[in-house]
Design an enzyme around this catalytic site. Structure first.
Site, PDB file in Angstrom:
ATOM      1  N   SER A  27       0.875  -1.159   0.000  1.00 27.51           N
ATOM      2  CA  SER A  27       0.000   0.000   0.000  1.00 27.51           C
ATOM      3  C   SER A  27       0.917   1.216   0.000  1.00 27.51           C
ATOM      4  O   SER A  27       1.708   1.402   0.921  1.00 27.51           O
ATOM      5  CB  SER A  27      -0.874  -0.033   1.263  1.00 27.51           C
ATOM      6  N   LYS A  42      -0.949  -0.947  -4.476  1.00 24.76           N
ATOM      7  CA  LYS A  42      -2.145  -0.142  -4.188  1.00 24.76           C
ATOM      8  C   LYS A  42      -1.702   1.294  -3.972  1.00 24.76           C
ATOM      9  O   LYS A  42      -0.816   1.571  -3.161  1.00 24.76           O
ATOM     10  CB  LYS A  42      -2.826  -0.723  -2.948  1.00 24.76           C
ATOM     11  N   LYS A  54      -2.703   5.060  -2.791  1.00 21.33           N
ATOM     12  CA  LYS A  54      -3.684   5.874  -2.079  1.00 21.33           C
ATOM     13  C   LYS A  54      -4.031   7.051  -2.977  1.00 21.33           C
ATOM     14  O   LYS A  54      -3.132   7.683  -3.550  1.00 21.33           O
ATOM     15  CB  LYS A  54      -3.081   6.376  -0.757  1.00 21.33           C
ATOM     16  N   ASP A 106      -6.918   3.182  -3.438  1.00 20.83           N
ATOM     17  CA  ASP A 106      -7.691   3.250  -2.194  1.00 20.83           C
ATOM     18  C   ASP A 106      -7.940   4.719  -1.857  1.00 20.83           C
ATOM     19  O   ASP A 106      -6.999   5.472  -1.602  1.00 20.83           O
ATOM     20  CB  ASP A 106      -6.916   2.571  -1.059  1.00 20.83           C
ATOM     21  N   GLU A 148     -10.785   0.870  -4.042  1.00 24.52           N
ATOM     22  CA  GLU A 148     -11.142   0.609  -2.647  1.00 24.52           C
ATOM     23  C   GLU A 148     -11.801   1.824  -1.998  1.00 24.52           C
ATOM     24  O   GLU A 148     -11.285   2.942  -2.087  1.00 24.52           O
ATOM     25  CB  GLU A 148      -9.852   0.219  -1.897  1.00 24.52           C
ATOM     26  N   ASP A 184     -13.990  -1.392   2.223  1.00 24.38           N
ATOM     27  CA  ASP A 184     -13.131  -1.478   3.412  1.00 24.38           C
ATOM     28  C   ASP A 184     -13.922  -0.879   4.584  1.00 24.38           C
ATOM     29  O   ASP A 184     -14.672  -1.589   5.272  1.00 24.38           O
ATOM     30  CB  ASP A 184     -11.805  -0.745   3.147  1.00 24.38           C
ATOM     31  N   LYS A 222     -10.515  -6.680   7.504  1.00 22.94           N
ATOM     32  CA  LYS A 222      -9.607  -6.303   8.588  1.00 22.94           C
ATOM     33  C   LYS A 222     -10.245  -6.801   9.867  1.00 22.94           C
ATOM     34  O   LYS A 222     -11.363  -6.394  10.209  1.00 22.94           O
ATOM     35  CB  LYS A 222      -9.419  -4.786   8.651  1.00 22.94           C
ATOM     36  N   GLY A 277      -4.270  -4.150   5.901  1.00 20.78           N
ATOM     37  CA  GLY A 277      -3.297  -3.860   6.949  1.00 20.78           C
ATOM     38  C   GLY A 277      -3.588  -2.523   7.588  1.00 20.78           C
ATOM     39  O   GLY A 277      -4.292  -1.686   7.021  1.00 20.78           O
TER      40      GLY A 277
HETATM   41  O1  OSB Z   1      -7.306   1.868   4.171  1.00 19.13           O
HETATM   42  O2  OSB Z   1      -6.159   0.102   4.102  1.00 19.13           O
HETATM   43  C1  OSB Z   1      -6.343   1.233   4.554  1.00 19.13           C
HETATM   44  C2  OSB Z   1      -3.375   2.190   6.776  1.00 19.13           C
HETATM   45  C3  OSB Z   1      -4.022   2.865   7.777  1.00 19.13           C
HETATM   46  C4  OSB Z   1      -5.387   3.033   7.719  1.00 19.13           C
HETATM   47  C5  OSB Z   1      -6.103   2.531   6.635  1.00 19.13           C
HETATM   48  C6  OSB Z   1      -5.464   1.828   5.628  1.00 19.13           C
HETATM   49  C7  OSB Z   1      -4.066   1.696   5.700  1.00 19.13           C
HETATM   50  C8  OSB Z   1      -3.278   1.031   4.667  1.00 19.13           C
HETATM   51  C9  OSB Z   1      -1.948   0.475   5.083  1.00 19.13           C
HETATM   52  O3  OSB Z   1      -3.601   0.978   3.495  1.00 19.13           O
HETATM   53  C10 OSB Z   1      -1.802  -0.949   4.762  1.00 19.13           C
HETATM   54  C11 OSB Z   1      -0.598  -1.543   5.425  1.00 19.13           C
HETATM   55  O4  OSB Z   1      -0.620  -1.786   6.656  1.00 19.13           O
HETATM   56  O5  OSB Z   1       0.377  -1.782   4.727  1.00 19.13           O
HETATM   57 MG    MG Z   2      -8.452   0.758   2.705  1.00 13.87          MG
END
Ligand code: OSB
Ligand code: MG
Length: 368
Positions: free
Chosen positions: A135, A161, A163, A188, A213, A238, A262, A290
């Site tokens: 991510s 992925k 952001k 995401d 996402e 999510d 999650k 994660g």
């Molecule tokens: O939306 O998946 C998410 C981290 C913090 C809060 C939300 C998200 C995330 C990540 C990190 O995308 C994923 C990771 O732990 O590598």
């Molecule tokens: Mg997410």
């Protein structure tokens, strides 16, 4: 198993780099570790609540409060043979899933250790290498984004992925796709868009993304269904999925076609397994998300990922991507895009007690 004692411990951990999402940036993590004790055995988990209520309304502080004042008093001194029984005791604790999940997951670890079996086995998984991706937070420039994507693709990660947020979407996605035509690519938005942004999100259809996402509000399913009808690309839910019922409703109305599971968000391993089962009934793939976890949470993620419906690469990239030094002895490192599930009883990871002690910022033991 009788719940003899529950311990809360907050440790300070600094990420190697600031992680920016549509809702904020974090680098100094306050990691809440939860231990549940029975007959001299200890089960450990990590609460996935963040420092700031940007992903969820829960924070490290609300989770601490809820566990110390409501969850622990309900459980201490009582006997439970299963996570289901323990969750039944907590049925009037509305919401605060991350707080409840932390205790539930420590209980699973405890029970697996008592039985001398690895957690994946108790959860009903099948031992296999877990495919993982990365991510990638929002970067300063498109060039840096492409560079990081290339670097991680070269390491063998199975999915990238990105952001995204309004103003940071089509350009970075187009550039990464041009640089890596064949990589499994996803985005995401962490709830940064509104239904009226559908035309912009439709522009993403041309990049062959595996999914988009959580584009819309954290508490929405209805608008997501409307948006999904306008997109070729699958939506992955999510933030909107807090329970197996949410999964049934969301997939039922076509709010998405993929779920990011999650454990913390849905109330623990048992609920995660149920979300997985619901998704399977709908033919929807799931993957394990994660939350910038330490090795404790990372290990729990790997164990739940052994359930057969976790067919898409998860977020459990190498611990060394995030930390200079992790708090567990076992290196949780991806090799060619796959992580091995730790062996040994329970989660199979062991806390570095000395290090944990040194970085502890508060500690509370609750006994019945
Ligand atoms: O939306 O998946 C998410 C981290 C913090 C809060 C939300 C998200 C995330 C990540 C990190 O995308 C994923 C990771 O732990 O590598
Ligand atoms: Mg997410």
């Amino acid at each position: 198993m009788r719940i003899d004692r529950i311990e809360l411990r907050e440790v300070a951990m600094r990420l190697k780099f600031p992680f920016r999402t549509s809702f904020g940036v974090e680098q100094d993590r306050r990691v809440l570790l939860v231990s549940v004790f029975s007959g001299g055995l200890e089960g450990v988990s990590e609460c996935t609540a963040g420092e700031f209520p940007g992903y969820s309304y829960e924070t490290v502080d609300t989770a601490w409060h809820v566990i110390a004042n409501f969850v622990a008093p309900l459980l201490l001194g009582k006997n439970y043979d299963s996570a289901a029984e323990l969750l039944h005791e907590l049925r009037y604790v509305r919401g605060h899933n991350m707080a409840v999940a932390a205790v539930e997951m420590a209980f699973w670890d405890l029970q697996a250790r008592a039985l001398g079996v690895p957690l994946w086995q108790l959860l009903g998984g099948r031992l296999r290498p877990i495919a993982v991706g990365i991510s990638l937070g929002i970067q300063e420039s498109v060039e840096e984004t492409v560079e990081l994507a290339r670097h991680n693709a070269a390491l063998g990660y199975r999915r990238i992925k990105l952001k995204i947020a309004p103003g940071w979407d089509v350009e970075p996605v187009a550039a990464v796709r041009a640089a890596l035509p064949h990589i499994e690519l996803t985005v995401d938005a962490n709830s940064a868009y509104r239904l009226t942004d559908a035309p912009r999100l439709r522009e993403l259809d041309e990049f062959g993304l595996a999914y988009i996402e959580q584009p819309l509000a954290f508490d929405d399913l209805i608008d997501h269904a409307e948006l999904q009808a306008q997109l070729d690309t699958a939506i992955c839910l999510d933030e909107s999925i807090h329970s197996p019922d949410d999964a049934r409703k969301g997939l039922g109305i076509g709010a998405g076609r993929v779920i990011n599971v999650k454990t913390g968000r849905v109330r623990g391993h048992l609920a995660a397994r149920m979300v997985h089962d619901v998704a399977k009934a709908f033919g929807a793939p799931v993957w394990c998300g994660g939350m910038l976890e330490s090795g404790v949470g990372r290990a729990h993620c790997l164990h739940i990922s052994t359930l057969e419906g976790f067919t898409l690469p998860g977020d459990t990239s190498s611990a060394s991507r995030y930390w200079n030094e992790d708090i567990v002895e076992e290196p949780l490192e991806a090799e060619n895009g796959v992580q091995s599930v730790p062996t040994g009883p329970g989660t199979g990871v062991t806390l570095k007690r000395g290090l944990v002690e040194r970085i502890t910022t508060r500690h509370q033991a609750l006994a019945g």
